[in-house]
Design a protein around this motif. Structure first.
Motif, PDB file in Angstrom:
ATOM      1  N   PHE A 242       0.810  -1.211   0.000  1.00 36.52           N
ATOM      2  CA  PHE A 242       0.000   0.000   0.000  1.00 36.52           C
ATOM      3  C   PHE A 242       0.849   1.268   0.000  1.00 36.52           C
ATOM      4  CE2 PHE A 242      -2.236   3.290   2.512  1.00 36.52           C
ATOM      5  CZ  PHE A 242      -3.184   3.607   1.557  1.00 36.52           C
ATOM      6  N   VAL A 243       1.817   1.321   0.899  1.00 36.02           N
ATOM      7  CA  VAL A 243       2.618   2.535   1.037  1.00 36.02           C
ATOM      8  C   VAL A 243       3.358   2.805  -0.263  1.00 36.02           C
ATOM      9  CG1 VAL A 243       4.482   3.626   2.278  1.00 36.02           C
ATOM     10  CG2 VAL A 243       2.834   2.243   3.508  1.00 36.02           C
ATOM     11  N   VAL A 244       3.976   1.754  -0.779  1.00 38.61           N
ATOM     12  CA  VAL A 244       4.731   1.936  -2.006  1.00 38.61           C
ATOM     13  C   VAL A 244       3.806   2.392  -3.126  1.00 38.61           C
ATOM     14  CG1 VAL A 244       6.204   0.793  -3.679  1.00 38.61           C
ATOM     15  CG2 VAL A 244       6.327   0.129  -1.271  1.00 38.61           C
ATOM     16  N   GLU A 245       2.659   1.811  -3.132  1.00 36.79           N
ATOM     17  CA  GLU A 245       1.696   2.150  -4.174  1.00 36.79           C
ATOM     18  C   GLU A 245       1.302   3.628  -4.100  1.00 36.79           C
ATOM     19  OE1 GLU A 245      -1.886  -0.117  -3.752  1.00 36.79           O
ATOM     20  OE2 GLU A 245      -2.938   1.147  -5.179  1.00 36.79           O
ATOM     21  N   VAL A 246       0.962   3.985  -2.904  1.00 32.84           N
ATOM     22  CA  VAL A 246       0.517   5.372  -2.727  1.00 32.84           C
ATOM     23  C   VAL A 246       1.654   6.338  -3.024  1.00 32.84           C
ATOM     24  CG1 VAL A 246      -0.235   7.050  -1.040  1.00 32.84           C
ATOM     25  CG2 VAL A 246      -1.328   4.841  -1.132  1.00 32.84           C
ATOM     26  N   VAL A 247       2.820   5.981  -2.519  1.00 31.34           N
ATOM     27  CA  VAL A 247       3.936   6.897  -2.695  1.00 31.34           C
ATOM     28  C   VAL A 247       4.309   6.989  -4.163  1.00 31.34           C
ATOM     29  CG1 VAL A 247       6.362   7.268  -2.206  1.00 31.34           C
ATOM     30  CG2 VAL A 247       4.811   6.668  -0.365  1.00 31.34           C
ATOM     31  N   SER A 248       4.263   5.869  -4.864  1.00 34.65           N
ATOM     32  CA  SER A 248       4.596   5.970  -6.284  1.00 34.65           C
ATOM     33  C   SER A 248       3.514   6.746  -7.033  1.00 34.65           C
ATOM     34  CB  SER A 248       4.812   4.591  -6.915  1.00 34.65           C
ATOM     35  OG  SER A 248       3.787   3.735  -6.504  1.00 34.65           O
ATOM     36  N   LEU A 249       2.297   6.577  -6.572  1.00 33.85           N
ATOM     37  CA  LEU A 249       1.232   7.414  -7.131  1.00 33.85           C
ATOM     38  C   LEU A 249       1.582   8.876  -6.934  1.00 33.85           C
ATOM     39  CD1 LEU A 249      -2.251   5.938  -6.181  1.00 33.85           C
ATOM     40  CD2 LEU A 249      -1.568   6.852  -8.394  1.00 33.85           C
ATOM     41  N   PHE A 250       2.028   9.139  -5.743  1.00 34.68           N
ATOM     42  CA  PHE A 250       2.411  10.501  -5.403  1.00 34.68           C
ATOM     43  C   PHE A 250       3.528  10.981  -6.320  1.00 34.68           C
ATOM     44  CE2 PHE A 250       5.534  12.962  -2.876  1.00 34.68           C
ATOM     45  CZ  PHE A 250       4.845  14.167  -2.851  1.00 34.68           C
ATOM     46  N   PHE A 251       4.510  10.091  -6.538  1.00 36.16           N
ATOM     47  CA  PHE A 251       5.623  10.475  -7.403  1.00 36.16           C
ATOM     48  C   PHE A 251       5.125  10.805  -8.803  1.00 36.16           C
ATOM     49  CE2 PHE A 251       8.850   7.863  -4.776  1.00 36.16           C
ATOM     50  CZ  PHE A 251       8.932   8.912  -3.876  1.00 36.16           C
ATOM     51  N   GLU A 252       4.316   9.924  -9.313  1.00 35.46           N
ATOM     52  CA  GLU A 252       3.789  10.149 -10.673  1.00 35.46           C
ATOM     53  C   GLU A 252       3.060  11.472 -10.751  1.00 35.46           C
ATOM     54  OE1 GLU A 252       1.224   7.003 -12.031  1.00 35.46           O
ATOM     55  OE2 GLU A 252       2.727   5.505 -11.430  1.00 35.46           O
ATOM     56  N   ASP A 253       2.162  11.587  -9.815  1.00 35.16           N
ATOM     57  CA  ASP A 253       1.315  12.771  -9.802  1.00 35.16           C
ATOM     58  C   ASP A 253       2.157  14.038  -9.672  1.00 35.16           C
ATOM     59  OD1 ASP A 253      -1.287  13.894  -9.807  1.00 35.16           O
ATOM     60  OD2 ASP A 253      -1.037  14.298  -7.667  1.00 35.16           O
ATOM     61  N   SER A 254       3.115  13.962  -8.761  1.00 37.42           N
ATOM     62  CA  SER A 254       3.920  15.151  -8.488  1.00 37.42           C
ATOM     63  C   SER A 254       4.761  15.500  -9.697  1.00 37.42           C
ATOM     64  CB  SER A 254       4.835  14.908  -7.300  1.00 37.42           C
ATOM     65  OG  SER A 254       4.073  14.606  -6.180  1.00 37.42           O
ATOM     66  N   GLU A 255       5.314  14.463 -10.324  1.00 37.11           N
ATOM     67  CA  GLU A 255       6.161  14.762 -11.479  1.00 37.11           C
ATOM     68  C   GLU A 255       5.336  15.402 -12.587  1.00 37.11           C
ATOM     69  OE1 GLU A 255       8.750  11.302 -12.381  1.00 37.11           O
ATOM     70  OE2 GLU A 255       9.380  11.777 -10.328  1.00 37.11           O
ATOM     71  N   ARG A 256       4.176  14.849 -12.773  1.00 39.27           N
ATOM     72  CA  ARG A 256       3.293  15.439 -13.785  1.00 39.27           C
ATOM     73  C   ARG A 256       3.008  16.898 -13.429  1.00 39.27           C
ATOM     74  NH1 ARG A 256      -2.027  16.423 -13.908  1.00 39.27           N
ATOM     75  NH2 ARG A 256      -2.336  15.418 -11.891  1.00 39.27           N
ATOM     76  N   LEU A 257       2.678  17.112 -12.181  1.00 39.58           N
ATOM     77  CA  LEU A 257       2.323  18.462 -11.754  1.00 39.58           C
ATOM     78  C   LEU A 257       3.494  19.413 -11.889  1.00 39.58           C
ATOM     79  CD1 LEU A 257       0.164  17.726  -8.612  1.00 39.58           C
ATOM     80  CD2 LEU A 257      -0.596  18.857 -10.689  1.00 39.58           C
ATOM     81  N   LEU A 258       4.677  18.901 -11.506  1.00 37.32           N
ATOM     82  CA  LEU A 258       5.853  19.773 -11.569  1.00 37.32           C
ATOM     83  C   LEU A 258       6.156  20.140 -13.012  1.00 37.32           C
ATOM     84  CD1 LEU A 258       8.154  18.222  -8.834  1.00 37.32           C
ATOM     85  CD2 LEU A 258       7.097  20.461  -8.830  1.00 37.32           C
ATOM     86  N   ASN A 259       6.012  19.162 -13.891  1.00 37.87           N
ATOM     87  CA  ASN A 259       6.237  19.450 -15.306  1.00 37.87           C
ATOM     88  C   ASN A 259       5.252  20.509 -15.788  1.00 37.87           C
ATOM     89  OD1 ASN A 259       8.379  17.826 -15.740  1.00 37.87           O
ATOM     90  ND2 ASN A 259       7.155  16.031 -16.308  1.00 37.87           N
ATOM     91  N   GLU A 260       4.029  20.298 -15.421  1.00 35.19           N
ATOM     92  CA  GLU A 260       3.005  21.241 -15.889  1.00 35.19           C
ATOM     93  C   GLU A 260       3.255  22.625 -15.309  1.00 35.19           C
ATOM     94  OE1 GLU A 260      -0.981  20.279 -15.896  1.00 35.19           O
ATOM     95  OE2 GLU A 260      -0.729  18.361 -16.927  1.00 35.19           O
ATOM     96  N   LEU A 261       3.697  22.620 -14.073  1.00 33.12           N
ATOM     97  CA  LEU A 261       3.999  23.899 -13.427  1.00 33.12           C
ATOM     98  C   LEU A 261       5.109  24.607 -14.177  1.00 33.12           C
ATOM     99  CD1 LEU A 261       3.887  23.321  -9.594  1.00 33.12           C
ATOM    100  CD2 LEU A 261       2.585  24.967 -10.907  1.00 33.12           C
ATOM    101  N   ALA A 262       6.163  23.837 -14.452  1.00 32.42           N
ATOM    102  CA  ALA A 262       7.310  24.426 -15.148  1.00 32.42           C
ATOM    103  C   ALA A 262       6.870  24.969 -16.497  1.00 32.42           C
ATOM    104  CB  ALA A 262       8.401  23.381 -15.323  1.00 32.42           C
ATOM    105  N   LYS A 263       6.009  24.181 -17.153  1.00 32.85           N
ATOM    106  CA  LYS A 263       5.527  24.603 -18.464  1.00 32.85           C
ATOM    107  C   LYS A 263       4.683  25.873 -18.337  1.00 32.85           C
ATOM    108  CE  LYS A 263       4.499  20.826 -20.831  1.00 32.85           C
ATOM    109  NZ  LYS A 263       3.484  19.805 -21.155  1.00 32.85           N
ATOM    110  N   ALA A 264       3.841  25.844 -17.361  1.00 30.01           N
ATOM    111  CA  ALA A 264       2.919  26.981 -17.186  1.00 30.01           C
ATOM    112  C   ALA A 264       3.685  28.251 -16.856  1.00 30.01           C
ATOM    113  CB  ALA A 264       1.921  26.671 -16.079  1.00 30.01           C
ATOM    114  N   LEU A 265       4.732  28.096 -16.095  1.00 30.86           N
ATOM    115  CA  LEU A 265       5.468  29.295 -15.672  1.00 30.86           C
ATOM    116  C   LEU A 265       6.390  29.798 -16.764  1.00 30.86           C
ATOM    117  CD1 LEU A 265       6.247  28.504 -11.945  1.00 30.86           C
ATOM    118  CD2 LEU A 265       4.789  30.300 -12.828  1.00 30.86           C
TER     119      LEU A 265
END
Lengths: 1257, 151
Positions: free
Chosen positions: B42-65
């Motif tokens: 569970f933890v690994v799953e959630v955390v990797s979800l978090f990683f995926e999500d965060s990376e996507r968000l960070l990319n989008e943020l960088a793009k947006a900025l």
């Protein structure tokens, strides 16, 4: 700063200096300097003031900003001031110059014209004189000539001596006649060809007239007659010499009488030196008349002599020369006269520059060795003439203008200014130049003086104006700048205030946001403590400690709630509810509650609400109750003995009703306050009419320690207590009244401390509450008057008794009062014994009752078939010993004659109650007696009497009415304890509060009712005999508990037939249960809470077993976490990504169900199909608020809308990252039921879900 | 067995340091508690979800900025998401940076946003490394046949 200002000044003064008014430059600068001097200390003084003001609240930068702002405004003011001043200066300067110019230039011009005329005139006159003299001289000469010619013709060719003498004699006479006729003449001479000379001479000085002749002997006509003209002309010099050099010729002079010409003296020879000038031939060389300026010895002025030749008519030869001499003296005289009249200098010169005449008295002749000579004008002894002549010479050299006319002004001669004008007198052979020198002072002196004075006056005037103007400007701009300064200050103040408000707002907002976070742990603490208290294995010490902790945490929670309430109100988040509620009932509940809570029995709490008070009002009941709870608790805190009265009346009634309504001694003060608050009342009334609002007035009157009048305002401030020392004795934070005021204000009312006659405090407030929509109140009160009631109020408290008896009196019930046991017994004996004695036709005189009572008793006697009700206060019994039993036995005697209503205290021991019940005294009422209770008593008595009458005809049934009545009353009381304690913060019960914490702040009322209903449910479980109606009512949680109570009451009242008095005993245990219900209720909620926790502890894993929960959450992480969390607890989770999906899935589910495809949900096998059909597809929805596509709010709105049709209500719990109560409010507004903050707290989520789903179950 | 003990100690130390240095908070504990036999990863799953999500968000943020006209609303929404997910797994340092980030967004301060983005990236990579190390240690431990130390 100062430097800058200086620069400014320099600039401005430089700017000023080129202005035409140069003399004004310096004073202007001085003025400006002074202004700057004014300005700079001013600036210096204001700046620190600003510092002082701003330093407190505002940060330093801001302050600096403010100061620079101020400074810039100072500068702008200063520059404006300077500009205005400069403009003023220029204006005044221009004005001055123009004035001066016009006055001066035009005057000067006209004066110059005049002066020119004057000078012309002045010069013309001596010249005219001169002309005259010349004319007269020439005239005389001509006449002499003609006469001589005549005489010569007469005596033509004198041959003899005698003839010659005769000729001479004739000539002499003729000449004398001429000479005598002209006084101005100096001399007339006749020079004969032969050298004989005849002359008349007049000496003007000695006023003598002489006849001068040469010795006749030496001359003969013939001797000299040979001289022809040519010879004469060629030998002029020799001829001249012949005359002058003729030393041998002897001249005689004989004085004559000036008038008659008679010889008065002897002829004397005269020395040649003394000879006068005699014109001879040489003077007329070409035979024409000649002019000649000569110098005479006898007079100091030059003389003008004219000479004409006398022609022999026949031979064209000169026979004699006639000469006339005129002194120019008279011209000089005239000049002098003129000059004396006009000042200045005039002189005449020959063309060569010799002075002929001057206006001065200086000699015109210089004595040289050669004898007196004419002087040149430039050598004149008169300095002015000399300088004038010199100037002329210098200026023109010899290039005089053609006509020798010169007009010059402002010639500086020896330091003075003069006008110089010259004229040319053109005489043949004797051209002359006249010069007039007039000092400018003479003509322009006054003008110049005036002009100077004018200038001085103008300048000084303009300076004055400038100065005054500057001062005016200074004053004016001072005002302006002051205003500007004030404005700047105001702006900065506003700014500061805005910031302060903002920061205070932040504070409030923060607190409001914190509410959730603060209350939740408190709720947990209290809940856990309750569990702990319930635990059996605690030792006594531990138990007391835990109880102590429990109390402390309750106190802390109360404080927290207070602060949070306050901050909520302050941050404007408090939204008042609009629900219908029974105000009177709420207040009664409050009074009941406080009577329970109140330890001190010396204080009686009296509720005195006028009958015109509307039964139902719309408003926020919880808040209203809170107001009164705070006020009453405050009063109780400070009142050690006496009473606390809560009065209420309605504004709608007119004052006449009012007066009747309050027979109590407050009438006066009420009138006074009416006057005082009339205005606002009036305008309020108008407003009220519009939106169906009414003004409800309340007073909380206590006999406590009172509040100092100076603190009347400040007690309503937060954390303010009238006497700081009270914190020690009474505790409290000083928030209560503040909350009260904010709430009252929020409801559109006002609260004040009002002056009161006796000791204590009188708080007066009014509230604006809406009347219920339907508006019609059923005032279907039973008309008690027709029942012939006689109520004996045997009550402890004086005030309460008084008010009650007055009210009863008003509604037509006869009352008697007793305040202690002895009095009661006396009255009872009087009442019933006397009745007997009435029957015996005798009144027992030994009874020592008062006259008043007697009168009453007499009245009662007159009543037909009275029903006696004795409201008996248990407190009247002697409870300290066992005497009370005997007292009860004594009262027992009267049971048949009167109905007893027992006023019991909440802490009245069970023994007494048992005893009472044993004696079938079941009409027991908890202590504070108020109207509603009284009405209940009366109604009960009416029913009982009815029953008694019925009993005679019909048989008994099981349940007693009294029991119900009793139960109702008690439930009533205790119920309100629960309800009102929630907000009163005084009742030590954490259960509802903690539950409330899970719910909303805004919908507190709902929050209150829920736990209560839960509480009822638990009671239901233990009270199995309870009528099903009751539990049914309980299940309808939406309904007001009051309503429930009423309904249940009604439900029971519907079956009065089944009530028998005999059966009352059988329900005793039920009564017992009902009685301890109050306690149960008090603890039931915590217990419920405790159950919640404990059940969780027991099967923590599966507490959500069987629940189907939809999770709408876009964040995958959170979605996963929440899913796992919920699944762990046995719930079935359907996760969706956004609001749209949530709505879709919900719709699809409903549709699916409609199609009968229940099999979709395999996991719900445990549930029967019917259940599925009845219940919504999900038990609960967890809704994130911020989601893409459709956010939680939208989704909820849609879901709620769709629910309208099918009557379902799926609980929706908001999941939000904002812990602010505004979000909370928003969530609740759109129809969500609760809200959870992210990150999700496991326990919190479970408890929230449980509380919501349980309700549905 | 020594290896196991050592690994266990390492894991404990590492976890403790994670909490101590403030990378994680109790939320992570909760996650770990949620993990059981039914959800072993569970933890690994959630955390990797978090990683995926965060990376996507960070990319989008960088793009947006990087855009010429920055859409602050969008940025704000992304940061909000990032904040939500980071707080869910208890990565509190990432979460902490998100708060000023959102403030800058509100102020429309591009420089502040960029700075915060850098910080967020930094924090994110830190926590990612730490968590990956943690998981690696756990895997090693499991591979070595040991059990998790009691937290």
């Amino acid at each position: 700063m100062a430097e800058k200002a200086d620069e400014n000044h320099c600039g401005s003064s430089e700017y000023c200096s080129p202005t035409p008014s140069t003399p004004m430059g310096t004073p202007l600068r001085r003025v400006l300097d002074r202004i700057s001097g004014f300005a700079s200390p001013w600036k210096r003084s204001t700046t620190p003031r600003g510092r002082r003001i701003f330093h407190r609240d505002v940060e330093r930068e801001e302050f600096e900003f403010a100061t620079t702002h101020c400074l810039s405004s100072y500068y702008s003011v200063f520059v404006a001031r300077l500009a205005i001043m400069v403009m003023l200066a220029i204006l005044i300067g221009l004005l001055t110059i123009l004035t001066w110019h016009f006055t001066r230039v035009y005057t000067t011009k006209s004066l110059n014209n005049l002066a020119y005329g004057l000078r012309n005139e002045l010069l013309q006159r001596p010249i005219l004189r001169m002309w005259n003299i010349l004319n007269s001289t020439s005239e005389i000469t001509t006449v002499q000539l003609k006469l001589s010619e005549y005489v010569f013709k007469r005596y033509n060719k004198p041959a003899t001596q005698a003839e010659e003498v005769e000729l001479y004699e004739a000539m002499r006479d003729v000449t004398w006649a001429l000479f005598a006729s002209r006084k101005a003449l100096n001399a007339i001479t006749i020079n004969y060809k032969n050298g004989f000379v005849q002359a008349f001479h007049r000496d003007h000085k000695s006023n003598n007239t002489f006849y001068i002749y040469s010795d006749l002997v030496n001359y003969s006509i013939s001797a000299s007659g040979s001289n022809d003209m040519n010879m004469m002309s060629s030998h002029q010099g020799s001829n001249d010499q012949s005359i002058h050099g003729n030393v041998s010729a002897i001249w005689y002079r004989e004085p004559l009488d000036p008038l008659t010409g008679v010889k008065i003296g002897k002829a004397k020879p005269i020395p040649p030196d003394d000879l006068i000038h005699i014109a001879g031939l040489p003077q007329v060389p070409d035979g024409v008349a000649s002019w000649h300026v000569a110098v005479s010895k006898s007079i100091d002025s030059p003389v003008l002599s004219a000479a004409l030749p006398v022609w022999d008519p026949s031979n064209k030869s000169i026979v004699a020369v006639v000469g006339v001499t005129t002194a120019l003296y008279s011209v000089g005289q005239l000049m002098k006269e003129l000059v004396e009249a006009h000042s200045g200098h005039i002189y005449l010169t020959s063309q060569e520059g010799y002075l002929l005449a001057t206006s001065s008295s200086t000699p015109l002749l210089t004595n040289s060795t050669m004898g007196p000579n004419l002087t040149m004008a430039i050598d004149s002894e008169d300095p002015v003439i000399k300088m004038g002549a010199r100037w002329l010479q210098r200026a023109f050299r010899n290039n005089f203008p053609p006509n020798y006319e010169v007009h010059e002004e402002n010639i500086n001669l020896g330091g003075d200014q003069y006008y110089i004008d010259s004229f040319f007198l053109k005489l043949k052979r004797l051209p002359m130049v006249g010069v007039i020198i007039i000092p400018r002072k003479y003509i322009m002196g006054k003008v110049d003086e005036r002009a100077f004075k004018t200038v001085v006056i103008l300048i000084s005037a303009s300076l004055c104006i400038l100065f005054i103007g500057c001062i005016c400007i200074l004053i004016l701009t001072n005002g302006v700048s002051k205003e500007m300064k004030l404005r700047a200050e105001l702006i900065s103040h506003l700014d500061a205030r805005r910031r302060a408000e903002a920061s205070s707002n932040y504070k409030s907002q923060f607190l409001a946001n914190m509410s959730h976070e603060l209350r939740t742990p408190m709720a947990a603490v209290i809940g856990l403590l309750d569990i702990l208290i319930c635990d059996d294995c605690l030792t006594n010490e531990q138990y007391s400690t835990v109880t102590q902790i429990r109390k402390c945490s309750t106190a802390l929670l109360r404080l927290l709630n207070n602060i949070l309430d306050l901050s909520k109100v302050e941050s404007g988040k408090l939204v008042l509810e609009e629900t219908e509620f029974d105000l009177g009932r709420e207040l009664e509940g409050l009074v009941d509650m406080f009577s329970v809570q109140r330890i001190n029995h010396n204080v009686e709490t009296v509720l005195d609400i006028s009958d015109d008070m509307p039964k139902l009002v719309r408003g926020d009941s919880a808040r209203v109750v809170q107001i009164f709870a705070n006020l009453i608790s405050n009063s109780i805190k400070f009142t050690t003995s006496g009473h606390i009265i809560i009065r209420g009346w309605c504004e709608i009634s007119n004052s006449s009703v009012d007066a009747e309504k309050f027979p109590f001694d407050q009438k006066k003060s009420r009138c006074a306050h009416k006057m005082k608050w009339k205005q606002q009342g009036n305008h309020m009334k108008k407003a009220c009419k519009k939106d169906n609002r009414m003004i409800l007035w309340f007073e909380v009157d206590d006999t406590g320690c009172g509040i100092d009048p100076s603190k009347w305002e400040s007690v309503f401030e937060s954390f303010e207590q009238a006497d700081p020392s009270t914190t020690r004795t009474h505790g409290g934070t000083g928030l209560g009244l503040c909350i009260v005021r904010t709430l009252v204000n929020k409801m559109g009312g006002e609260i004040k401390v009002v002056k009161k006659d006796g000791p204590g405090t009188l708080m007066r407030l009014y509230l604006l509450l809406r009347a219920p929509v339907d508006g019609i109140e059923q005032n279907c009160q039973v008309d008690f008057a027709k029942h012939n009631f006689v109520v004996l109020l045997a009550l402890h408290g004086r005030v309460g008794r008084l008010i009650m008896s007055q009210w009863l009196h008003k509604i037509g019930v006869f009352t008697l009062e007793a305040s202690e046991w002895n009095e009661l017994t006396q009255i009872l004996q009087e009442l019933f014994c006397a009745r007997k004695s009435v029957h015996d036709n005798g009144f027992d005189a030994q009874c020592s009752v008062s006259e008043h009572l007697k009168a009453k008793l007499l009245k009662i006697k007159d009543m037909a078939n009275p029903v006696f009700i004795i409201v008996f206060d248990i407190g009247l019994l002697n409870l300290s010993t066992d005497i009370w039993k005997e007292q009860l036995n004594f009262l027992n005697n009267y049971f048949g004659k009167a109905k007893f209503a027992w006023m019991v205290y909440h802490d009245t021991s069970n023994a007494i109650k048992m005893e009472l019940r044993r004696k079938a005294n079941v009409l027991m009422v908890n202590k504070p007696l108020y109207k509603a209770k009284m009405i209940h008593i009366l109604e009960a008595v009416i029913k009982e009497t009815n029953l008694e009458q019925q009993k005679k005809s019909s048989n008994a049934l099981r349940i007693t009415k009294e029991g119900d009545q009793h139960e109702c009353l008690e439930i009533d009381a205790t119920h309100f304890d629960t309800a009102s304690s929630d907000d009163s913060d005084l009742f030590e019960m954490g259960g509802p509060n903690s539950v409330k914490g899970f719910h909303t702040g805004e919908k507190q009322r709902e929050g209150i009712t829920k736990p209560c209903s839960l509480g009822y449910k638990t009671i239901n479980n233990c009270l199995e005999e309870f009528t099903p109606v009751y539990s049914k009512e309980n299940d309808s949680t939406k309904r007001d508990p009051c309503q429930i109570r009423l309904n249940s009451h009604d439900a029971k009242d519907e079956e009065p037939k089944c009530c028998t008095k005999e059966a009352s005993f059988s329900i005793e245990p039920q009564c017992e249960n009902a009685e301890c219900e109050g306690r149960n209720l008090v603890s039931s909620c915590p217990t419920q809470q405790g159950n919640l926790y404990s059940s969780k502890a027991v099967n923590e894993q599966k507490s959500l077993e069987g629940l189907r929960i939809m999770l709408a959450e876009d964040n995958p992480v959170l979605q996963r976490v929440a899913t796992i969390m919920l699944e762990k607890m046995g719930a079935v989770v359907i996760a969706v990504g956004d609001g749209l999906q949530a709505v879709d899935s919900l719709n699809c589910m409903i549709n699916a169900e409609d199609c009968g495809r229940e099999s979709l949900f395999e996991e719900r096998k445990t549930r029967s199909q019917t259940e599925i059909k009845d219940s919504p597809p999900y038990d609960l929805i967890l809704m994130d608020c911020q989601m893409p596509k459709m956010d939680g709010y939208e989704a909820t709105k849609i879901i709620r809308k769709s629910e309208v049709g099918n009557g379902l209500h799926i609980p929706i719990v908001a999941l939000t990252a904002h812990a602010m109560s505004s979000d909370e409010a928003k969530c609740l507004e759109v129809g969500m039921d609760a809200y959870l903050t992210k990150p999700i707290d496991y326990k919190m989520m479970v408890s929230t879900i449980l509380s919501l789903t349980k309700r549905m179950a | 067995m020594d290896v196991v003990v050592q690994l266990q100690r390492q894991l404990t130390d590492h976890t403790a340091s994670l909490f101590h240095e403030g990378f994680l908070n109790e939320q992570f504990n909760q996650l770990q508690q949620l993990q059981d036999e039914s959800n072993p990863d569970f933890v690994v799953e959630v955390v990797s979800l978090f990683f995926e999500d965060s990376e996507r968000l960070l990319n989008e943020l960088a793009k947006a900025l990087e855009q010429q006209a920055v859409d602050y609303k969008k940025v704000d929404a992304h940061v909000h998401q990032l904040k939500g997910s980071s707080s869910s797994i208890g990565a509190q340092r990432v979460q902490a940076v998100c708060i000023p980030f959102r403030n800058f967004c509100e102020e429309q301060n591009i420089e502040g946003c960029l700075k915060c983005l850098q910080q967020v990236k930094h924090e994110y990579s830190l926590v990612k490394n730490k968590l990956e190390t943690l998981f690696k240690l756990e895997q090693q431990l499991i591979a070595a046949g040991g059990s998790f130390p009691t937290l």
